[in-house]
Design an enzyme around this catalytic site. Structure first.
Site, mmCIF file in Angstrom:
data_model
loop_
_atom_site.group_PDB
_atom_site.id
_atom_site.type_symbol
_atom_site.label_atom_id
_atom_site.label_comp_id
_atom_site.label_asym_id
_atom_site.label_seq_id
_atom_site.Cartn_x
_atom_site.Cartn_y
_atom_site.Cartn_z
ATOM 1 N N CYS A 1 2.745 -7.917 33.071
ATOM 2 C CA CYS A 1 3.391 -7.477 34.595
ATOM 3 C C CYS A 1 3.025 -6.030 35.012
ATOM 4 O O CYS A 1 2.277 -5.588 34.599
ATOM 5 C CB CYS A 1 4.666 -8.393 34.217
ATOM 6 S SG CYS A 1 5.143 -9.650 33.035
ATOM 7 N N LEU B 1 3.037 -12.099 35.372
ATOM 8 C CA LEU B 1 1.660 -12.548 34.744
ATOM 9 C C LEU B 1 2.119 -14.101 33.787
ATOM 10 O O LEU B 1 2.117 -13.384 32.467
ATOM 11 C CB LEU B 1 0.517 -12.215 34.007
ATOM 12 C CG LEU B 1 -0.733 -12.710 33.363
ATOM 13 C CD1 LEU B 1 -1.866 -13.422 34.193
ATOM 14 C CD2 LEU B 1 -2.172 -11.414 33.021
ATOM 15 N N ASN C 1 7.263 -5.598 31.352
ATOM 16 C CA ASN C 1 5.839 -5.066 31.261
ATOM 17 C C ASN C 1 5.332 -5.089 29.786
ATOM 18 O O ASN C 1 5.778 -4.089 28.671
ATOM 19 C CB ASN C 1 5.249 -4.098 32.280
ATOM 20 C CG ASN C 1 3.670 -4.602 32.223
ATOM 21 O OD1 ASN C 1 3.164 -5.264 31.521
ATOM 22 N ND2 ASN C 1 2.744 -3.510 32.305
ATOM 23 N N GLU D 1 5.100 -7.240 25.342
ATOM 24 C CA GLU D 1 4.886 -8.377 24.557
ATOM 25 C C GLU D 1 5.406 -7.453 23.559
ATOM 26 O O GLU D 1 5.569 -6.311 23.392
ATOM 27 C CB GLU D 1 3.103 -8.690 23.909
ATOM 28 C CG GLU D 1 2.135 -9.196 25.266
ATOM 29 C CD GLU D 1 3.005 -10.589 25.728
ATOM 30 O OE1 GLU D 1 4.253 -11.448 25.193
ATOM 31 O OE2 GLU D 1 2.610 -11.003 26.584
ATOM 32 N N SER E 1 -8.607 -6.481 21.374
ATOM 33 C CA SER E 1 -10.000 -5.740 22.307
ATOM 34 C C SER E 1 -9.636 -4.329 20.863
ATOM 35 O O SER E 1 -9.060 -4.671 20.004
ATOM 36 C CB SER E 1 -9.363 -4.132 23.121
ATOM 37 O OG SER E 1 -8.286 -3.694 22.652
#
Length: 645
Positions: free
Chosen positions: A2, A51, A75, A77, A364
């Site tokens: 976010c 998001l 913002n 996780e 990644s």
């Protein structure tokens, strides 16, 4: 994933304009295109762009505790949120959602500032506790997620995910910080905690900031975590391999929780290949992998990505990028908000753009080079350290310093004859030598580039001051551990994490980095450096551990990197733009540079006499930043608001 933003009145409880708050929040709408919401109360405004990734139905922010006295915008996780939810429910907390955001709210109620020690993940958040009248900001340990802030002249504190939130406020004066310019031309980015503008700051990784209404000034952020290289783990190589696989598998498993399509970047390098191999180990479903290749074979490693994709039967997508893909300069200048010179931002932008067509979340391999000892510069530094430790600095400085001055800069010569940089490095202490090796423009080159007036503005400041400050805090004199620590504090957060966050968020793509899990980092810091680099083999432990899972051609081929043909761009299709930009009125009027040196660099590079590709690209991106700065960042919104604060 976010975008967050906020305003806080340190002096009183003025009412903030909802239109202003909405505008500065929406300027980062690319970070969260799914939902937007605000919370306003006397003296406070908080905004969120969402998001949707976890708890799609009820995870909208800002979120609150049971009685509404604690509110958060977040913002990132929190990967252990399910375990924390169970623990907090046992303590009597009532949850209204299934989101990891609400976990932080109740964790704050249960443990206060110490809640940060319980969180495992990537995060940046602002939390308001009305009962205590405090605003609490925090950033994750490795600096994966960003947090910017500033104190405005009227006593308002503004914070946000991206610097454009700060600069969009009409009361913020965009005055360039000369010290930030020096750092940029040294390393190619503005290092934390500095921003390109005076009065704006980045909250450093592993730091927190507590603001209380009535404060006269912003206190210094406080560290709640740092990595400590003990190097004292007596583990055998065989046991270390087994434990490493277990730890990476666990880190990957934590990052597979998602309510939206998830996949992985697969470059064909060791790190991303290891992440995909672990995903296949812990998840039985077919993995989506994404890669880009280049039409120039010197930069194309897509065949190695295909080897891994074939081995694990992934749902693999490949896009080929042309070698003339240089039209992103102005896009990147807007996206990064301050000058950013890593040319791999171009392919990173493209791979995120391509990945978003297939997934919303991508894993990644970022962080592997720093933690496992993968960079060639690490091996060169270790070799130089042997020479530095064999001779006292009082002898090295005059002898090798003189050789470094008289030896020609031989870009055209075979590598074995390019000794100028080595001679210069041998005259330095460890921190200075490492900065010398990673600099885009080295100290003597910056000295020639800067104008006399700009040198006076610097007042003797050098980017070396920043490196020495970090070196003093490293707590180790091990040569490899020291430069790994320096990279954690500078390169990893200022370049790699910034590059990936902005490129991913530009396409509303969440990128997760399992090799930056802080528990994995802490364990690796206990291992002897000989397990990371042996002889000329970097990432020794990682490669040995993954031999059963990955082809030898992937593990043991020469490192290629994620690069673009800068030298030929600047001599070919970008030659005219380079001349116009660097020798034009904008750079001259800025007053930072010696015009004769700029002309000399452009002439020598474009004639093929010297390779100034990295410095010229750095200058080109700085000029693009200056061009962006001439445009009000929120002209349309500011006109609609019609307010000055």
């Amino acid at each position: 994933m976010c975008g967050i933003s906020g305003l806080f009145d340190l002096r009183g409880k003025r009412a903030f304009s909802p239109a202003l708050m909405s505008a500065i929040n929406d300027i980062q709408a690319h970070r969260g295109p799914d939902e937007a919401d605000l919370h306003l109360e006397p003296g406070l405004a908080m905004g969120h762009r969402r998001l949707s990734v976890i708890d799609l139905a009820t995870g909208i922010q800002p979120q609150f505790n049971e009685d509404g006295s604690v509110v958060i915008v977040f913002n990132g996780e929190i990967y252990n949120y399910r375990e924390l939810t169970t623990e907090l429910k046992a303590l009597g907390h009532v949850f209204k959602t299934r989101s990891d955001t609400e976990v932080i709210v109740h964790a704050w109620e249960a443990w206060g500032e110490d809640c940060l020690h319980r969180l495992r993940g990537m995060f940046a958040f602002g939390l308001w506790d009305r009962n205590q009248q405090v605003l609490f900001l925090a950033r994750d340990r490795m600096g994966v997620k960003p947090m910017h802030y500033a104190l405005l002249p009227d006593g308002s504190f503004v914070f946000g995910s991206e610097l454009k939130v700060i600069t969009a406020h009409p009361a913020f004066a965009r005055k360039i910080d000369p010290l930030a310019v020096e750092e940029y031309f040294a390393v190619g980015y503005v290092a934390d905690p500095r921003c390109i503008y005076e009065g704006a700051f980045k909250l450093p990784p592993g730091h927190k900031l507590l603001l209380r209404r009535g404060m006269e000034r912003i206190p210094a952020p406080q560290a709640y975590w740092d990595v400590r290289f003990t190097l004292d783990n007596p583990i055998s190589l065989q046991d270390a391999q087994a434990e490493l696989l277990q730890r990476i598998d666990e880190s990957v498993r934590l990052r597979l929780v998602s309510d939206v399509p998830l996949g992985a970047f697969l470059s064909g390098g060791v790190d991303s290949s290891a992440v995909v191999a672990s995903m296949a180990q812990v998840d039985g479903s077919r993995i989506k992998t994404c890669a880009i290749g280049f039409d120039d074979p010197r930069f194309n490693e897509s065949q190695f990505a295909q080897m891994v994709a074939d081995r694990y039967r992934t749902d693999h997508s490949l896009d080929i990028v042309g070698s003339d893909d240089f039209d992103l300069i102005d896009t990147l200048a807007w996206l990064y908000d301050e000058p950013f010179a890593d040319s791999s931002a171009v392919p990173t932008y493209r791979v995120c753009q391509m990945a978003r067509k297939h997934v919303t979340v991508a894993l990644s391999g970022d962080g592997g080079d720093e933690s496992f000892g993968g960079y060639r510069r690490y091996r060169l530094h270790l070799a130089e350290e042997k020479a530095r430790r064999a001779l006292p600095l009082g002898l090295r400085r005059p002898v090798f310093g003189a050789l470094g001055k008289i030896y020609p800069k031989a870009d055209w010569a075979p590598r074995v004859l390019r000794a100028k940089t080595t001679f210069q490095a041998l005259a330095f202490d460890s921190a200075q030598a490492y900065l010398h090796s990673v600099s885009v423009l080295r100290a003597d080159e910056r000295e020639r580039l800067y104008s006399a007036g700009f040198k006076r503005q610097l007042g003797g400041y050098s980017a070396l001051d920043m490196f020495r400050t970090h070196a003093e805090r490293a707590g180790t004199d091990d040569p490899l551990a020291l430069v790994q620590y320096l990279d954690y504090k500078t390169w990893l957060v200022g370049d790699i994490n910034t590059k990936v966050d902005r490129a991913g968020m530009a396409h509303s793509l969440e990128v997760r980095e399992p090799l930056m899990d802080h528990q994995l980092i802490e364990w690796l810091a206990t291992l002897p450096s000989a397990l990371k680099i042996q002889g000329q083999e970097g990432k020794y432990l990682l490669k040995k551990a993954f031999e059963p899972r990955l082809p030898a051609d992937v593990l043991y081929r020469p490192k290629m990197g994620f690069s673009v043909p800068l030298a030929s761009w600047l001599r070919g299709p970008l030659a005219e733009r380079t001349r116009e930009a660097l020798l034009g009125p904008r750079m001259a009027d800025a007053g930072y540079f010696d015009p004769d040196q700029l002309r000399s660099m452009v002439r020598q590079h474009q004639s093929g006499q010297r390779d100034f590709s990295a410095p010229l690209w750095t200058l080109l991106m700085f000029e693009a930043f200056l061009r962006q700065q001439e445009r009000p960042p929120m002209a349309e919104q500011a006109a609609a608001i019609g307010v000055a604060a």
